[in-house]
Design a protein around this motif. Structure first.
Motif, PDB file in Angstrom:
ATOM      1  N   ASP A 108       0.812  -1.222   0.000  1.00 22.24           N
ATOM      2  CA  ASP A 108       0.000   0.000   0.000  1.00 22.24           C
ATOM      3  C   ASP A 108       0.844   1.269   0.000  1.00 22.24           C
ATOM      4  O   ASP A 108       0.300   2.374   0.064  1.00 22.24           O
ATOM      5  N   GLY A 109       2.176   1.153  -0.069  1.00 22.66           N
ATOM      6  CA  GLY A 109       3.040   2.321  -0.175  1.00 22.66           C
ATOM      7  C   GLY A 109       3.736   2.733   1.096  1.00 22.66           C
ATOM      8  O   GLY A 109       4.631   3.582   1.068  1.00 22.66           O
ATOM      9  N   ARG A 110       3.366   2.158   2.241  1.00 21.86           N
ATOM     10  CA  ARG A 110       4.081   2.471   3.481  1.00 21.86           C
ATOM     11  C   ARG A 110       5.486   1.878   3.428  1.00 21.86           C
ATOM     12  O   ARG A 110       5.706   0.829   2.815  1.00 21.86           O
ATOM     13  N   LEU A 111       6.428   2.557   4.075  1.00 20.41           N
ATOM     14  CA  LEU A 111       7.820   2.112   4.073  1.00 20.41           C
ATOM     15  C   LEU A 111       8.143   1.454   5.405  1.00 20.41           C
ATOM     16  O   LEU A 111       7.906   2.029   6.475  1.00 20.41           O
ATOM     17  N   PHE A 112       8.689   0.233   5.345  1.00 22.55           N
ATOM     18  CA  PHE A 112       9.064  -0.512   6.550  1.00 22.55           C
ATOM     19  C   PHE A 112      10.588  -0.510   6.646  1.00 22.55           C
ATOM     20  O   PHE A 112      11.275  -0.845   5.694  1.00 22.55           O
ATOM     21  N   ALA A 113      11.117  -0.127   7.807  1.00 20.41           N
ATOM     22  CA  ALA A 113      12.558  -0.052   8.007  1.00 20.41           C
ATOM     23  C   ALA A 113      12.950  -0.802   9.269  1.00 20.41           C
ATOM     24  O   ALA A 113      12.167  -0.889  10.225  1.00 20.41           O
ATOM     25  N   VAL A 114      14.189  -1.364   9.280  1.00 19.35           N
ATOM     26  CA  VAL A 114      14.712  -1.994  10.491  1.00 19.35           C
ATOM     27  C   VAL A 114      15.951  -1.224  10.938  1.00 19.35           C
ATOM     28  O   VAL A 114      16.839  -0.931  10.149  1.00 19.35           O
ATOM     29  N   ASP A 115      15.980  -0.865  12.245  1.00 16.05           N
ATOM     30  CA  ASP A 115      17.071  -0.107  12.849  1.00 16.05           C
ATOM     31  C   ASP A 115      17.996  -1.085  13.566  1.00 16.05           C
ATOM     32  O   ASP A 115      17.658  -1.596  14.647  1.00 16.05           O
ATOM     33  N   ASN A 116      19.155  -1.339  12.963  1.00 22.04           N
ATOM     34  CA  ASN A 116      20.080  -2.332  13.500  1.00 22.04           C
ATOM     35  C   ASN A 116      20.662  -1.923  14.841  1.00 22.04           C
ATOM     36  O   ASN A 116      20.923  -2.766  15.709  1.00 22.04           O
ATOM     37  N   LYS A 117      20.890  -0.629  15.043  1.00 22.25           N
ATOM     38  CA  LYS A 117      21.554  -0.158  16.257  1.00 22.25           C
ATOM     39  C   LYS A 117      20.625  -0.088  17.458  1.00 22.25           C
ATOM     40  O   LYS A 117      21.060  -0.261  18.600  1.00 22.25           O
ATOM     41  N   ASN A 118      19.334   0.174  17.224  1.00 23.11           N
ATOM     42  CA  ASN A 118      18.391   0.319  18.334  1.00 23.11           C
ATOM     43  C   ASN A 118      17.378  -0.823  18.417  1.00 23.11           C
ATOM     44  O   ASN A 118      16.396  -0.729  19.163  1.00 23.11           O
ATOM     45  N   ASN A 119      17.614  -1.904  17.633  1.00 23.99           N
ATOM     46  CA  ASN A 119      16.767  -3.108  17.685  1.00 23.99           C
ATOM     47  C   ASN A 119      15.283  -2.775  17.469  1.00 23.99           C
ATOM     48  O   ASN A 119      14.414  -3.169  18.249  1.00 23.99           O
ATOM     49  N   LYS A 120      15.000  -2.038  16.412  1.00 27.46           N
ATOM     50  CA  LYS A 120      13.634  -1.581  16.182  1.00 27.46           C
ATOM     51  C   LYS A 120      13.170  -1.846  14.757  1.00 27.46           C
ATOM     52  O   LYS A 120      13.972  -1.930  13.835  1.00 27.46           O
ATOM     53  N   CYS A 121      11.840  -1.946  14.609  1.00 22.71           N
ATOM     54  CA  CYS A 121      11.178  -1.905  13.308  1.00 22.71           C
ATOM     55  C   CYS A 121      10.340  -0.631  13.269  1.00 22.71           C
ATOM     56  O   CYS A 121       9.705  -0.274  14.273  1.00 22.71           O
ATOM     57  N   LEU A 122      10.324   0.058  12.143  1.00 23.53           N
ATOM     58  CA  LEU A 122       9.595   1.319  12.032  1.00 23.53           C
ATOM     59  C   LEU A 122       8.778   1.357  10.753  1.00 23.53           C
ATOM     60  O   LEU A 122       9.142   0.730   9.755  1.00 23.53           O
ATOM     61  N   ILE A 123       7.676   2.122  10.788  1.00 25.26           N
ATOM     62  CA  ILE A 123       6.815   2.296   9.624  1.00 25.26           C
ATOM     63  C   ILE A 123       6.719   3.792   9.322  1.00 25.26           C
ATOM     64  O   ILE A 123       6.499   4.607  10.228  1.00 25.26           O
TER      65      ILE A 123
END
Length: 576
Positions: A336-351
Motif C-alpha cells: 500500500d506504499g508504506r515504508l518498513f525499516a529496520v534499525d540495527n543499532k536500536n533493535n527496532k522496526c519502524l513504519i
C-alpha cells in the motif's frame, strides 16, 4: 379582477376539495339550485357543463337545437390545480398560466388580463389539433426508436456471435500452425541430436582409448619406479617420453575443444497469422549450434534510463528512547506504499507514510539485518546474530506483532522474495553466499557455481529478478556486482569506475538493477546484461540501502555515514 372574483362566487364551489381527491365536474344549472349533480355534457354556446336532465332543454327549445353538445371529458386530474386542488377556471394571459380561483386571487392579483378558460379557449380553436399532431409525431418517433433499439440489440448479438465464430476459426488455424511447428522442430532437433550423439560417441571412444593407453603406460612407469634399477628407470623414462607427450597433447587438444550442444527457440516479436505453409514460414528462429564455454556474447543495452526526482527526506538522529544513532540496514515498501525499516543499532522496526512521517514502531530483542514485504500485512526480517527468520504482522493501523519464528541453519543478512513461496537469502561467513529458504524454513542451494568465498556482515547484499531468474550479488571489497543467470548457471561480472564499494541492491523499472555505490555517493543503474546505464548522484554520503515500491514508482535510500544519516524518498518520473 373584481369581475373575476364576482363570477367565482357563483361558479361551482371547490371548497370541499380534499388533497389527493380528483375534482368532480358538476352540472352548473344544478349548482345554481344548490344541487351537486355530475355533469354529462358540455355546451359551448351555453358555455356550461350540464347533467342529462338539464341538457334536455336543447331538445325542447328550437333555438337551442342548433347548440352542439359534447360529452363531459374526464380530464384525469388535469383540470385541477396542483397547488390548491381546485378546478382550473381561469387563464392569466400576462403570465401564460392556468389558475384556479385561489391562484387568481393570491398569485395573479396584479395581473391585467385574467380571463375565464372558455373565453380564451375560443381564441385558439385549432390549438388542440396542433397539439394532437405534435403528440402523434412524438409517439411515432418514439415507436421508431423502440424498433431501432430492438433491431440494434439483435444486430449486436449477431456481431458478437460472429466474433466468436471468427475466434474459433483462428484458433483452429493457430492450433494447426503449432502442430506443424511441433513436426518441424521435432524433425530438426532429432537430426541435430543424432549428429551430436554421434560426435559425442566418437569423442568418448577416443578418450576411452587415451585412458587405456595412459593406464598401460602408468603400469610400466609404476613397475620401473618400484622395482627397477636407476638405469632401468632412466631407460623407461626415455622410451616413454615421446608417447607420454603425444598422449598429453591429444588429451589437451580434446579438452580445449570440448563443446556444448545447445538448443533454443525464440519466437519472433510479431507472428504472421495463417493460412500459410509451415515450411515457408516458421513463427520464430530455431537456433542449433555448438558453443565453447569461454565464448561470450555482447548484447547492446536497451534498458531505458531511470530518472529520479526527490520527494522528501528526513535526518535520522538519536532521539527519544533510542540508545544509539539509528542505522537502517533494511528497507522495503509494503504493497500500500508504506515504508518498513529496520534499525540495527536500536533493535527496532519502524513504519513511515508517504511523507516520511513515522506512524508505527516495534521493539525487538535483537539486532535486525534486513526486511522483505511478503503481503499486504506481513513482513519477514533477518538477524546476523540469530539463526532464524521472524515473520511480523503489520496492520492497517500500523500495529506490529510477531506471528512466528522460522529456524534456519545459517546466519542471514539480506533477504528478498524469489517466488511466492521462497526467499533468496544472503548468508554470512558461508561458502554459499545466497541460499533458497522456503516460508517454512526448508533450505536448499541455488544451482550456481559461486566463487569459493565467504562474506562477513556488511560486505555483500543480494536481490532476485523473478521475471528472468537472475540473482544479483554485490561484493563490496572487490567493487564488483555479479549477475547470475540461475537457469543457465552463467554469470556476468560488472566492474566499472562508477561502482566503488557497492552495498545494497534493488530491482527497478523494467527489471533494471539499482545499486548503492558507497564511495561515489550515487545510485548506479545496471542492465541485466551488465551494461552501466546511468548514475544518479545523491545528496548524502555513503548510500547503504535502497528499495523500490511495488508499482516501481517510488525509490527509498538510506546511508551509513556517522553523524549525517538520512532517509530519502524519490519519485521515478519516467525514462528516456
Amino acid at each position: 379582477m373584481a369581475e373575476v372574483l364576482k363570477k367565482n362566487s357563483v361558479k361551482n364551489s371547490s371548497d370541499d376539495a380534499v388533497p389527493g381527491r380528483r375534482i368532480q365536474i358538476l352540472c352548473q344549472p344544478c349548482s345554481r339550485k344548490d344541487l351537486k349533480t355530475t355533469a354529462d355534457v358540455f355546451c359551448s354556446q351555453c358555455d356550461e357543463f350540464q347533467c342529462s336532465e338539464c341538457s334536455k332543454a336543447h331538445t325542447v327549445y328550437a333555438f337551442r337545437k342548433i347548440h352542439k353538445l359534447v360529452n363531459a371529458t374526464d380530464m384525469k386530474g388535469m383540470a385541477s390545480c396542483e397547488q390548491h386542488e381546485k378546478l382550473l377556471e381561469y387563464f392569466c394571459e400576462d403570465e401564460n398560466q392556468l389558475c384556479c380561483s385561489t391562484c387568481a386571487i393570491v398569485d395573479h392579483r396584479k395581473c391585467h388580463s385574467v380571463v375565464e378558460v372558455p373565453k380564451t379557449a375560443g381564441k385558439s380553436r385549432y390549438a388542440g389539433s396542433h397539439l394532437k399532431r405534435k403528440l402523434e409525431e412524438a409517439k411515432s418517433k418514439a415507436e421508431m426508436i423502440v424498433s431501432h433499439t430492438e433491431s440494434s440489440k439483435e444486430q449486436l448479438s449477431k456481431d458478437i456471435k460472429s466474433i466468436f465464430i471468427e475466434i474459433k476459426r483462428m484458433r483452429g488455424d493457430m492450433n494447426k500452425m503449432f502442430d506443424d511447428l511441433d513436426v518441424y522442430v521435432t524433425r530438426e532437433t532429432d537430426a541435430f541430436q543424432a549428429e551430436v550423439t554421434n560426435k559425442l560417441a566418437q569423442k568418448r571412444s577416443s578418450c576411452e582409448k587415451h585412458i587405456s593407453d595412459a593406464t598401460k603406460l602408468l603400469e610400466i612407469v609404476d613397475t620401473a619406479l618400484e622395482n627397477g634399477t636407476p638405469s632401468q628407470q632412466f631407460i623407461v623414462k626415455e622410451k616413454l617420453k615421446r608417447q607420454a607427450n603425444e598422449l598429453y597433447r591429444n588429451v589437451e587438444n580434446d579438452c580445449q575443444n570440448l563443446e556444448f550442444a545447445t538448443v533454443n527457440f525464440k519466437f519472433d516479436g510479431t507472428i504472421i497469422l495463417p493460412p500459410f505453409n509451415i515450411s515457408g514460414y516458421v513463427p520464430g528462429e530455431l537456433t542449433l549450434n555448438y558453443t565453447l564455454p569461454e565464448a561470450k556474447k555482447s548484447v547492446a543495452a536497451v534498458d531505458p534510463i531511470t530518472k529520479l526526482k526527490k520527494i522528501t527526506s528526513i535526518d535520522l538522529k538519536q532521539a527519544g528512547n533510542n540508545v544509539k544513532e539509528p542505522l537502517y540496514t533494511g528497507l522495503d515498501f509494503l504493497p500500500d506504499g508504506r515504508l518498513f525499516a529496520v534499525d540495527n543499532k536500536n533493535n527496532k522496526c519502524l513504519i513511515y507514510n508517504e511523507k516520511l512521517e513515522k506512524v508505527g514502531s516495534y521493539q525487538l530483542s535483537y539486532s535486525p539485518q534486513s526486511v522483505v514485504a511478503i503481503s499486504e500485512e506481513e513482513v519477514a526480517i533477518t538477524s546476523s546474530g540469530k539463526y532464524q527468520i521472524d515473520f511480523l504482522r503489520v496492520s492497517k493501523s500500523n500495529d506490529i506483532t510477531l506471528i512466528r519464528t522460522c529456524k534456519v541453519k545459517a546466519q542471514n543478512e539480506s533477504i528478498c522474495l524469489k517466488d511466492e513461496r521462497h526467499f533468496a537469502v544472503g548468508t554470512i561467513d558461508d561458502t554459499r553466499p545466497v541460499r533458497i529458504v522456503s516460508m517454512s524454513g526448508e533450505e536448499k542451494h541455488f544451482n550456481v557455481n559461486f566463487p569459493n568465498k565467504k562474506y562477513s556482515v556488511g560486505t555483500s547484499a543480494c536481490n532476485y529478478i523473478r521475471n528472468t531468474e537472475k540473482m544479483i550479488l554485490t561484493d563490496r571489497h572487490e567493487h564488483t556486482v555479479y549477475i547470475y543467470d540461475v537457469a543457465t548457471n552463467t554469470r556476468v561480472v560488472v566492474k566499472d569506475k562508477q561502482i566503488k564499494e557497492p552495498r545494497g541492491v534493488a530491482v527497478g523499472p523494467s527489471d533494471c538493477i539499482l545499486v548503492c555505490s558507497m564511495r561515489t555517493d550515487s545510485i548506479v543503474q545496471i542492465s541485466q546484461t551488465g551494461q552501466i546505464i546511468s548514475s544518479y548522484k545523491l545528496a548524502m554520503k555513503f548510500p547503504f540501502r535502497v528499495c523500490v515500491s511495488r508499482d516501481k514508482s517510488i525509490v527509498a535510500v538510506t546511508n551509513c555515514c556517522d553523524g549525517i544519516k538520512r532517509l530519502l524518498l524519490f519519485k521515478i518520473t519516467g525514462s528516456e
